[in-house]
Design a protein around this motif. Structure first.
Motif, PDB file in Angstrom:
ATOM      1  N   GLU A 162    -122.320  15.059 -85.979  1.00  0.00           N
ATOM      2  CA  GLU A 162    -123.083  14.955 -87.396  1.00  0.00           C
ATOM      3  C   GLU A 162    -122.928  15.612 -88.494  1.00  0.00           C
ATOM      4  O   GLU A 162    -122.777  15.537 -89.608  1.00  0.00           O
ATOM      5  CB  GLU A 162    -124.609  15.545 -86.795  1.00  0.00           C
ATOM      6  CG  GLU A 162    -125.220  14.625 -85.825  1.00  0.00           C
ATOM      7  CD  GLU A 162    -126.944  14.772 -85.526  1.00  0.00           C
ATOM      8  OE1 GLU A 162    -127.352  16.058 -86.253  1.00  0.00           O
ATOM      9  OE2 GLU A 162    -127.357  14.212 -85.080  1.00  0.00           O
ATOM     10  N   GLU A 163    -122.245  17.019 -88.191  1.00  0.00           N
ATOM     11  CA  GLU A 163    -121.798  17.988 -89.218  1.00  0.00           C
ATOM     12  C   GLU A 163    -120.227  18.004 -89.159  1.00  0.00           C
ATOM     13  O   GLU A 163    -119.999  18.861 -88.037  1.00  0.00           O
ATOM     14  CB  GLU A 163    -122.613  19.102 -89.415  1.00  0.00           C
ATOM     15  CG  GLU A 163    -124.171  19.048 -89.757  1.00  0.00           C
ATOM     16  CD  GLU A 163    -124.608  20.477 -89.768  1.00  0.00           C
ATOM     17  OE1 GLU A 163    -123.814  21.495 -89.777  1.00  0.00           O
ATOM     18  OE2 GLU A 163    -125.711  20.482 -90.083  1.00  0.00           O
ATOM     19  N   ASP A 164    -119.399  17.272 -89.629  1.00  0.00           N
ATOM     20  CA  ASP A 164    -117.959  17.273 -89.527  1.00  0.00           C
ATOM     21  C   ASP A 164    -117.526  18.945 -90.037  1.00  0.00           C
ATOM     22  O   ASP A 164    -117.716  18.896 -91.303  1.00  0.00           O
ATOM     23  CB  ASP A 164    -117.297  16.338 -90.123  1.00  0.00           C
ATOM     24  CG  ASP A 164    -115.771  16.151 -89.909  1.00  0.00           C
ATOM     25  OD1 ASP A 164    -115.332  16.900 -89.022  1.00  0.00           O
ATOM     26  OD2 ASP A 164    -115.358  15.077 -90.489  1.00  0.00           O
ATOM     27  N   ASP A 165    -116.673  19.403 -89.331  1.00  0.00           N
ATOM     28  CA  ASP A 165    -116.280  20.877 -89.393  1.00  0.00           C
ATOM     29  C   ASP A 165    -114.999  20.623 -89.902  1.00  0.00           C
ATOM     30  O   ASP A 165    -114.098  21.675 -89.752  1.00  0.00           O
ATOM     31  CB  ASP A 165    -116.627  21.738 -88.388  1.00  0.00           C
ATOM     32  CG  ASP A 165    -115.965  21.333 -87.027  1.00  0.00           C
ATOM     33  OD1 ASP A 165    -115.665  20.303 -87.063  1.00  0.00           O
ATOM     34  OD2 ASP A 165    -116.245  22.326 -86.283  1.00  0.00           O
TER      35      ASP A 165
END
Length: 412
Positions: free
Chosen positions: A85-88
């Motif tokens: 969901e949160e691409d790092d």
């Protein structure tokens, strides 16, 4: 597992701050692959990371394997890649390439304290010390013992192919992430690695994997890292703990690594420098010793051979010159000395026909005729590091053989 092409993103970065073509080829990491389109790719932290560079930007994209739970079995070849969901990935790129320090300022600092660095470094800007996972650095540099970059890369790729999780394919080439300690701890790992050509390193890898997996634990390895340079995804320690006893903490990390199988002083320093964030660590091999002798007049008297005392003395010499980033500055000079990054002279032999007169002794008849005369021209070409010494010898030997044959024909 085919992957759909992901979207490219860009990160403003000058070639003086990071040159990936140099940084990824200088013997720090052994899993990056370069395509014909100057694109570098590697499986890293559960994704397939690809990179390109121009004069102003690093272009990057991350492709994730399909989510197994959401797809039928087997998954279709055109299944979309599912990212978290949160691409790092941006944070990973910045961490992996250690982009926080201002490299231009560091080069200026090292050049101000060292005339040899000032002379050699301008042609090799943009070399950054990677912040790799400590476990990958540990196993990679166990493979490096008495080895060259090409063979080390082949061994590490084999480890990933047989024991690492598959992330996906690019042009039918599989990319596997690095195997965990548990994956390399099985009872048949050593024998299998022997069959794959690892030699005596097979035993070291299997035993070290068992020690880390079953006895010491990954937290033990991660806790050896410089608190200013934690592993990716690991919370930084409070600022008050960071600088306390820095040199002693580096020495402790180095000493604890020596307890592992296949880890000597040089491998321990490679792990400290490239995997644990101790930039003052200076790995010393015969190549670095030769640099110390040639460029710093080091090696007379009690340091005329590479002993344990000489190893420590060379590290201290460079730490005195360059301070707490001595290992980083040393890596720039190490890279500048690699044959892959310098032009070499190759003897190109040309045969020309010339009219000559040879007069023999005692007033014997003059022999007139045509002989072939050898002319040697020199041409500068690139040479790969793993072939450097071998190729140089071959070239000299072949030139000598041709010269002897030509002299023999002329006198006959």
């Amino acid at each position: 597992m085919a992957l759909r092409a992901a979207e490219w993103h860009k990160l403003p970065t000058s070639l003086t701050e990071l040159c990936i073509n140099t940084t990824l080829r200088c013997g720090q990491s052994f899993r990056w692959r370069k395509s014909a389109e100057d694109e570098w790719s590697m499986a890293l932290h559960g994704r397939l990371l690809s990179l390109r560079q121009d004069a102003e930007y690093i272009h990057y994209r991350a492709t994730y394997p399909p989510a197994a739970s959401a797809l039928p079995t087997p998954p279709p070849s055109n299944a979309p890649s599912v990212a978290p969901e949160e691409d790092d990935t941006l944070a990973l790129v910045k961490h992996y390439f250690n982009l926080t320090p201002n490299l231009g300022q560091l080069y200026e600092q090292w050049a101000a304290s060292d005339a040899n660095f000032k002379k050699r470094a301008p042609k090799f800007t943009g070399i950054r010390i990677l912040r790799q996972d400590a476990w990958e650095a540990l196993i990679g540099f166990i493979c490096s013992s008495n080895n060259n970059i090409s063979r080390i890369s082949g061994m590490v790729q084999n480890l990933c192919l047989h024991y690492g999780p598959l992330i996906g394919d690019i042009d039918s080439v599989p990319y596997h992430d690095f195997p965990s300690p548990a994956a390399l701890s099985g009872p048949n790992v050593e024998a299998h690695l022997m069959k794959l050509g690892f030699g005596y390193r097979a035993k070291y890898i299997a035993k070290t994997a068992r020690m880390v997996s079953e006895e010491k634990g990954m937290k033990w390895l991660e806790d050896l890292s410089n608190p200013e340079c934690p592993q990716f995804g690991v919370q930084e320690k409070p600022a008050g703990d960071m600088l306390e006893g820095g040199r002693e903490r580096y020495r402790r990390a180095h000493a604890e690594l020596l307890a592992l199988h296949g880890v000597g002083p040089k491998v321990a320093d490679c792990v400290c420098l490239f995997g644990l964030g101790w930039f003052e660590a200076v790995p010393v091999d015969t190549h670095v010793w030769q640099i110390a002798q040639r460029d710093y007049k080091f090696g007379k008297g009690k340091h005329s051979s590479l002993t344990a005392a000489t190893y420590t003395a060379i590290g201290n010499l460079f730490r005195k010159l360059w301070g707490k980033e001595a290992g980083w500055a040393h890596s720039v000079l190490f890279t500048a000395d690699l044959k892959a990054f310098s032009e070499r002279v190759v003897a190109k032999v040309e045969i020309k026909e010339e009219e000559v007169t040879i007069k023999k002794e005692d007033d014997e008849p003059v022999l007139e005729g045509t002989i072939k005369k050898q002319t040697t021209k020199r041409k500068r070409v690139k040479k790969e590091p793993e072939e450097s010494e071998h190729q140089t010898v071959e070239i000299k030997q072949e030139t000598n053989r041709r010269s002897k044959r030509q002299r023999g024909r002329a006198v006959a």
